[in-house]
Design an enzyme around this catalytic site. Structure first.
Site, PDB file in Angstrom:
ATOM      1  N   ASP A 175     -12.381  -3.072  -2.163  1.00  0.00           N
ATOM      2  CA  ASP A 175     -12.058  -4.504  -2.162  1.00  0.00           C
ATOM      3  C   ASP A 175     -12.516  -5.112  -3.474  1.00  0.00           C
ATOM      4  O   ASP A 175     -13.615  -4.820  -3.958  1.00  0.00           O
ATOM      5  CB  ASP A 175     -12.749  -5.187  -0.968  1.00  0.00           C
ATOM      6  N   GLY A 192      -8.139 -15.388   9.225  1.00  0.00           N
ATOM      7  CA  GLY A 192      -8.571 -15.273   7.841  1.00  0.00           C
ATOM      8  C   GLY A 192      -7.780 -14.257   7.033  1.00  0.00           C
ATOM      9  O   GLY A 192      -8.206 -13.873   5.941  1.00  0.00           O
ATOM     10  N   HIS A 219     -10.437  -3.474   6.855  1.00  0.00           N
ATOM     11  CA  HIS A 219     -11.643  -3.525   6.038  1.00  0.00           C
ATOM     12  C   HIS A 219     -12.621  -2.473   6.551  1.00  0.00           C
ATOM     13  O   HIS A 219     -12.909  -2.424   7.750  1.00  0.00           O
ATOM     14  CB  HIS A 219     -12.315  -4.900   6.137  1.00  0.00           C
ATOM     15  N   HIS A 250       4.954  -1.345   4.130  1.00  0.00           N
ATOM     16  CA  HIS A 250       4.668  -2.786   4.100  1.00  0.00           C
ATOM     17  C   HIS A 250       4.915  -3.375   5.482  1.00  0.00           C
ATOM     18  O   HIS A 250       6.050  -3.637   5.869  1.00  0.00           O
ATOM     19  CB  HIS A 250       5.528  -3.497   3.057  1.00  0.00           C
ATOM     20  N   CYS A 271       1.360  -3.669  -2.156  1.00  0.00           N
ATOM     21  CA  CYS A 271       2.465  -2.764  -2.518  1.00  0.00           C
ATOM     22  C   CYS A 271       2.405  -2.429  -4.009  1.00  0.00           C
ATOM     23  O   CYS A 271       2.715  -1.296  -4.408  1.00  0.00           O
ATOM     24  CB  CYS A 271       3.817  -3.396  -2.167  1.00  0.00           C
ATOM     25  N   HIS A 296      -3.942  -4.152   6.597  1.00  0.00           N
ATOM     26  CA  HIS A 296      -5.102  -3.485   5.990  1.00  0.00           C
ATOM     27  C   HIS A 296      -6.296  -3.587   6.912  1.00  0.00           C
ATOM     28  O   HIS A 296      -6.472  -4.555   7.636  1.00  0.00           O
ATOM     29  CB  HIS A 296      -5.430  -4.080   4.616  1.00  0.00           C
ATOM     30  N   HIS A 346      -0.224  -7.767   4.103  1.00  0.00           N
ATOM     31  CA  HIS A 346       0.119  -6.340   4.137  1.00  0.00           C
ATOM     32  C   HIS A 346      -0.981  -5.697   4.973  1.00  0.00           C
ATOM     33  O   HIS A 346      -2.171  -5.824   4.615  1.00  0.00           O
ATOM     34  CB  HIS A 346       0.173  -5.780   2.719  1.00  0.00           C
ATOM     35  N   ASN A 395      -7.914  -8.373  10.072  1.00  0.00           N
ATOM     36  CA  ASN A 395      -7.592  -9.774  10.279  1.00  0.00           C
ATOM     37  C   ASN A 395      -6.083  -9.902  10.421  1.00  0.00           C
ATOM     38  O   ASN A 395      -5.336  -9.374   9.595  1.00  0.00           O
ATOM     39  CB  ASN A 395      -8.070 -10.619   9.089  1.00  0.00           C
ATOM     40  N   CYS A 442       4.201  -8.406  -3.072  1.00  0.00           N
ATOM     41  CA  CYS A 442       2.988  -8.019  -2.351  1.00  0.00           C
ATOM     42  C   CYS A 442       1.982  -7.307  -3.277  1.00  0.00           C
ATOM     43  O   CYS A 442       2.292  -6.287  -3.894  1.00  0.00           O
ATOM     44  CB  CYS A 442       3.370  -7.113  -1.179  1.00  0.00           C
TER      45      CYS A 442
HETATM   46  P1  5GP Z   1      -7.820 -10.408   4.344  1.00  0.00           P
HETATM   47  O1  5GP Z   1      -8.549 -11.711   4.213  1.00  0.00           O
HETATM   48  O2  5GP Z   1      -6.330 -10.574   4.100  1.00  0.00           O
HETATM   49  O3  5GP Z   1      -8.134  -9.670   5.598  1.00  0.00           O
HETATM   50  O4  5GP Z   1      -8.415  -9.503   3.188  1.00  0.00           O
HETATM   51  C1  5GP Z   1      -7.833  -9.385   1.933  1.00  0.00           C
HETATM   52  C2  5GP Z   1      -8.845  -8.709   1.038  1.00  0.00           C
HETATM   53  O5  5GP Z   1      -8.169  -8.255  -0.114  1.00  0.00           O
HETATM   54  C3  5GP Z   1      -9.969  -9.647   0.552  1.00  0.00           C
HETATM   55  O6  5GP Z   1     -11.225  -9.119   0.988  1.00  0.00           O
HETATM   56  C4  5GP Z   1      -9.816  -9.633  -0.971  1.00  0.00           C
HETATM   57  O7  5GP Z   1     -11.058  -9.611  -1.635  1.00  0.00           O
HETATM   58  C5  5GP Z   1      -8.998  -8.380  -1.226  1.00  0.00           C
HETATM   59  N1  5GP Z   1      -8.119  -8.460  -2.377  1.00  0.00           N
HETATM   60  C6  5GP Z   1      -7.291  -9.491  -2.699  1.00  0.00           C
HETATM   61  N2  5GP Z   1      -6.601  -9.205  -3.824  1.00  0.00           N
HETATM   62  C7  5GP Z   1      -7.005  -7.971  -4.209  1.00  0.00           C
HETATM   63  C8  5GP Z   1      -6.648  -7.131  -5.305  1.00  0.00           C
HETATM   64  O8  5GP Z   1      -5.814  -7.455  -6.153  1.00  0.00           O
HETATM   65  N3  5GP Z   1      -7.267  -5.923  -5.380  1.00  0.00           N
HETATM   66  C9  5GP Z   1      -8.193  -5.529  -4.458  1.00  0.00           C
HETATM   67  N4  5GP Z   1      -8.745  -4.334  -4.636  1.00  0.00           N
HETATM   68  N5  5GP Z   1      -8.538  -6.289  -3.418  1.00  0.00           N
HETATM   69  C10 5GP Z   1      -7.960  -7.493  -3.283  1.00  0.00           C
HETATM   70 ZN    ZN Z   2       3.009  -4.819   0.852  1.00  0.00          ZN
END
Ligand code: 5GP
Ligand code: ZN
Length: 119
Positions: free
Chosen positions: A36, A99, A108, A52, A13, A106, A104, A93, A10
Site C-alpha cells: 500500500d 471507506g 488489505h 477488474h 489495473c 482488493h 477495484h 472495504n 483504474c
Molecule cells: P480502500 O480505501 O479503497 O479500501 O483502499 C485503497 C488503498 O489503496 C488505500 O489504502 C491507499 O493507500 C492505496 N492506494 C491508493 N492509490 C495507490 C497507488 O497508486 N499505489 C498503491 N500502492 N496503493 C495505492
Molecule cells: Zn481495475
C-alpha cells in the site's frame, strides 16, 4: 452500488499492466500483491484480483473462488512475513460507507504491530 470509474481509468489495473510502477511482491494468473502506498501498519499489502471487479457488491457468482484464493495468498504471505502466529488482519472495504476509495476489488493485508478493532 455507486457508479465506478471505468477500467481504463483504474489505478490498480494500471499497476497490473505496469503502466504505474509498483513493487510486486507476489503474482499469479489471478492475483497480484503490492505494498500500500500509504501503509497503516508496518506490513500493509494490497492483494488484488487481476480481473477488474469494482467491489464485492459487483462480484459475479463465478468470481467467488477468487476471494478464497486471495485468502490463500494472504496466508502464504503471513507465513513468509512471520505473522502466522503473531496475527494479521485481512480487510475488504466495499462501497463508500465502508471507506472504499479504489474501485477495484482488493484485500488489505495488515500486520506487524498490535492492532485494535476499529468500528
Ligand atoms: P480502500 O480505501 O479503497 O479500501 O483502499 C485503497 C488503498 O489503496 C488505500 O489504502 C491507499 O493507500 C492505496 N492506494 C491508493 N492509490 C495507490 C497507488 O497508486 N499505489 C498503491 N500502492 N496503493 C495505492
Ligand atoms: Zn481495475
Amino acid at each position: 452500488m455507486s457508479p465506478s470509474k471505468s477500467q481504463a481509468d483504474c489505478i490498480f489495473c494500471k499497476i497490473i499492466s505496469g503502466e504505474i510502477p509498483s513493487q510486486i511482491v507476489y503474482q499469479d494468473e489471478d492475483i497480484v500483491v503490492f505494498p500500500d502506498i500509504n501503509p497503516a501498519t508496518p506490513v500493509h499489502l494490497l492483494i488484488i484480483t487481476r480481473k477488474h471487479i469494482p467491489s464485492l457488491a459487483h462480484m459475479a457468482e463465478a468470481d467467488t473462488p477468487l476471494v478464497g484464493k486471495m485468502v490463500k495468498v494472504a496466508n502464504k504471505l503471513a507465513r513468509e512475513q512471520g505473522l502466522s502466529e503473531k496475527g494479521y488482519r485481512l480487510t475488504i472495504n466495499s462501497g463508500a460507507e465502508a471507506g472504499q476509495v479504489v474501485p477495484h476489488l482488493h484485500m488489505h493485508f495488515m500486520g506487524g504491530r498490535d492492532l485494535r478493532w476499529v468500528h
